[in-house]
Design a protein around this motif. Structure first.
Motif, PDB file in Angstrom:
ATOM      1  N   ALA A 261       5.650   7.670  16.154  1.00 47.92           N
ATOM      2  CA  ALA A 261       5.978   7.498  17.571  1.00 47.92           C
ATOM      3  C   ALA A 261       5.053   8.312  18.459  1.00 47.92           C
ATOM      4  N   ARG A 262       4.487   9.399  17.938  1.00 47.99           N
ATOM      5  CA  ARG A 262       3.652  10.284  18.764  1.00 47.99           C
ATOM      6  C   ARG A 262       2.164  10.206  18.447  1.00 47.99           C
ATOM      7  N   THR A 263       1.829   9.745  17.253  1.00 47.47           N
ATOM      8  CA  THR A 263       0.412   9.681  16.881  1.00 47.47           C
ATOM      9  C   THR A 263      -0.034   8.288  16.470  1.00 47.47           C
ATOM     10  N   GLY A 264       0.935   7.386  16.231  1.00 51.24           N
ATOM     11  CA  GLY A 264       0.587   6.062  15.739  1.00 51.24           C
ATOM     12  C   GLY A 264       0.260   6.045  14.264  1.00 51.24           C
ATOM     13  N   ASN A 265       0.612   7.125  13.553  1.00 44.67           N
ATOM     14  CA  ASN A 265       0.270   7.251  12.132  1.00 44.67           C
ATOM     15  C   ASN A 265       1.484   7.766  11.371  1.00 44.67           C
ATOM     16  N   TRP A 266       2.005   6.962  10.434  1.00 49.69           N
ATOM     17  CA  TRP A 266       3.168   7.373   9.650  1.00 49.69           C
ATOM     18  C   TRP A 266       2.858   8.552   8.738  1.00 49.69           C
ATOM     19  N   THR A 267       1.631   8.677   8.297  1.00 52.65           N
ATOM     20  CA  THR A 267       1.264   9.752   7.357  1.00 52.65           C
ATOM     21  C   THR A 267       0.361  10.779   8.030  1.00 52.65           C
ATOM     22  N   ALA A 268       0.633  11.046   9.292  1.00 49.82           N
ATOM     23  CA  ALA A 268      -0.176  12.031  10.016  1.00 49.82           C
ATOM     24  C   ALA A 268      -0.119  13.401   9.341  1.00 49.82           C
ATOM     25  N   TRP A 269       1.015  13.719   8.696  1.00 44.84           N
ATOM     26  CA  TRP A 269       1.126  15.011   8.011  1.00 44.84           C
ATOM     27  C   TRP A 269       0.089  15.120   6.891  1.00 44.84           C
ATOM     28  N   LYS A 270      -0.153  14.009   6.190  1.00 48.91           N
ATOM     29  CA  LYS A 270      -1.141  14.022   5.104  1.00 48.91           C
ATOM     30  C   LYS A 270      -2.545  14.193   5.658  1.00 48.91           C
ATOM     31  N   HIS A 271      -2.861  13.525   6.737  1.00 49.05           N
ATOM     32  CA  HIS A 271      -4.188  13.662   7.341  1.00 49.05           C
ATOM     33  C   HIS A 271      -4.388  15.075   7.889  1.00 49.05           C
ATOM     34  N   ALA A 272      -3.321  15.694   8.379  1.00 56.13           N
ATOM     35  CA  ALA A 272      -3.424  17.077   8.843  1.00 56.13           C
ATOM     36  C   ALA A 272      -3.750  18.010   7.689  1.00 56.13           C
ATOM     37  N   GLN A 273      -3.149  17.770   6.536  1.00 53.24           N
ATOM     38  CA  GLN A 273      -3.476  18.581   5.367  1.00 53.24           C
ATOM     39  C   GLN A 273      -4.924  18.386   4.939  1.00 53.24           C
ATOM     40  N   GLU A 274      -5.415  17.166   5.062  1.00 49.45           N
ATOM     41  CA  GLU A 274      -6.807  16.903   4.699  1.00 49.45           C
ATOM     42  C   GLU A 274      -7.765  17.646   5.633  1.00 49.45           C
TER      43      GLU A 274
END
Length: 403
Positions: A261-274
């Motif tokens: 809802a805020r980034t348009g990415n369901w797996t934004a947490w994974k990309h943040a870890q990357e």
């Protein structure tokens, strides 16, 4: 021969003179064995707090200081800043996010601990004190549950105390006292596993769902629960609780929806870890090679290099644990361990593997069982491994990287 035999029930102990009761299907009042575990927990907390007090005086940030740092300052290190920022300001304060220069990638951290921290802060004004209180209470719950799981599995009344001792004197035990996620995760995951062992699948699923809100490791616990259910369910009645096993997926699904809802990415947490921690996928042998180079090829400062060495050692311990679990046909625990090792062992290099050993409860139970057969194991552990825990505690409390 069945693939996995059900765990042997704990031996029934007589009630103690002080009114203690043996472990049963329902949660009992604290008996003598439980109180002994809590006493051990209190003693080790005291030791860590003494260490933190000494660190303030012996290792000031400025060698010319005449006053020590604040009482809680040693505990406010590294990941604590992320948990505090999320609890105090939210995930995307003021519209900032991954599109903002200098972004801290805070969405890599699941919301369970920050939400708990914000709730406790309403009654404990100091943020650091609130975080430490969460870990203190959660750690007490975790060691009680661990002791009961060990007694259930090993069938020995003394197994619980020994298992807890191995955990609390382990090299990274300081993170159970810090305002980090390990204690809270174990306070949910271990009662969930105990409920599963006792066939209470509704409680196991609800607790695992909460554990999934704290760490992604909760999903690995959920997978282990499903396998344990499949291996132990018998008849139509035995399969009726199966729908409850879908519940743990709710927590990560809700967090993914929030991020979408805020980034348009369901797996934004994974990309943040990357972005922040190099947790993009690499083949296991590449990860080992990168970590080996950081540990021994003098490409890193010595303080970091020795931690990479610890990462390699912890991975070897994890692999040995996995092999042991498979050999003993403890397949659900093996699955949990395998998924954890896969997640940790396929990044650019190993990160936080030693700290993750705290979450490998089969390791501490295995060591307890080994020590019951060979008493010298406990002595060797206390004299050799426990001092390493002091070194790691001082390293962390002085603001150096400790995994």
């Amino acid at each position: 021969m069945p693939v996995s035999a059900p765990p042997r029930p704990v031996e029934v102990a007589p009630a103690s003179a002080s009114g203690g009761r043996p472990v049963g299907r329902r949660l009992p009042r604290l008996d003598a064995a439980d109180r002994e575990v809590l006493w051990l927990y209190a003693l080790t907390r005291t030791g860590l707090w003494i260490t933190a007090w000494a660190v303030r005086w012996l290792f000031p940030s400025d060698g010319e200081r005449r006053e020590p740092a604040g009482l809680l300052a040693p505990w406010q290190q590294w990941d604590w800043a992320h948990y505090l920022s999320i609890a105090r300001d939210g995930y995307f304060p003021g519209g900032a996010g991954p599109w903002t220069a200098g972004w801290d990638n805070r969405e890599a951290f699941f919301p369970g601990f920050p939400l708990t921290l914000r709730a406790v802060h309403t009654v404990v004004p100091d943020w650091a004190a609130a975080g430490l209180l969460i870990s203190f209470v959660a750690g007490g719950v975790a060691v009680l549950a661990l002791a009961r799981v060990a007694r259930h599995q090993l069938g020995d009344l003394h197994a619980g105390r020994r298992t807890v001792m191995f955990l609390l004197l382990s090299p990274c035990a300081v993170f159970l006292a810090a305002g980090y996620t390990e204690a809270l995760f174990l306070a949910l995951a271990l009662p969930a596993w105990l409920a599963a062992l006792r066939g209470n699948w509704r409680a196991a699923a609800m607790l695992t769902c909460l554990a999934c809100s704290v760490r992604v490791t909760g999903l690995f616990l959920a997978a282990a629960l499903v396998l344990h259910f499949v291996l132990t369910a018998k008849g139509r009645d035995g399969w009726r609780p199966a729908p409850w096993l879908l519940l743990p997926a709710l927590a990560p699904a809700l967090y993914g929806w929030f991020l979408w809802a805020r980034t348009g990415n369901w797996t934004a947490w994974k990309h943040a870890q990357e972005r922040g921690w190099y947790r993009d996928f690499h083949a296991p042998w590449e990860t080992w090679s990168h970590t080996w180079e950081a540990a021994f090829h003098r490409t890193q400062a010595t303080g970091y290099a020795v931690m990479w060495q610890a990462e390699l050692l912890a991975m070897l311990v994890g692999l040995a644990l996995l092999l042991g679990l498979v050999r003993r046909r403890r397949l659900p625990e093996a699955l949990y361990t395998a998924l954890t090792l896969w997640a940790l062992g396929t990044s650019y290099w190993y990160t936080s593997v030693p700290r993750s050993t705290l979450l490998w409860w089969p390791l501490w139970i295995a060591l307890a069982g080994w020590s019951l057969r060979r008493p010298g194991v406990r002595t060797a552990y206390v004299y050799v491994v426990a001092p390493v825990g002091v070194v790691v505690a001082v390293t962390f409390l002085t603001g150096r990287w400790a995994g």
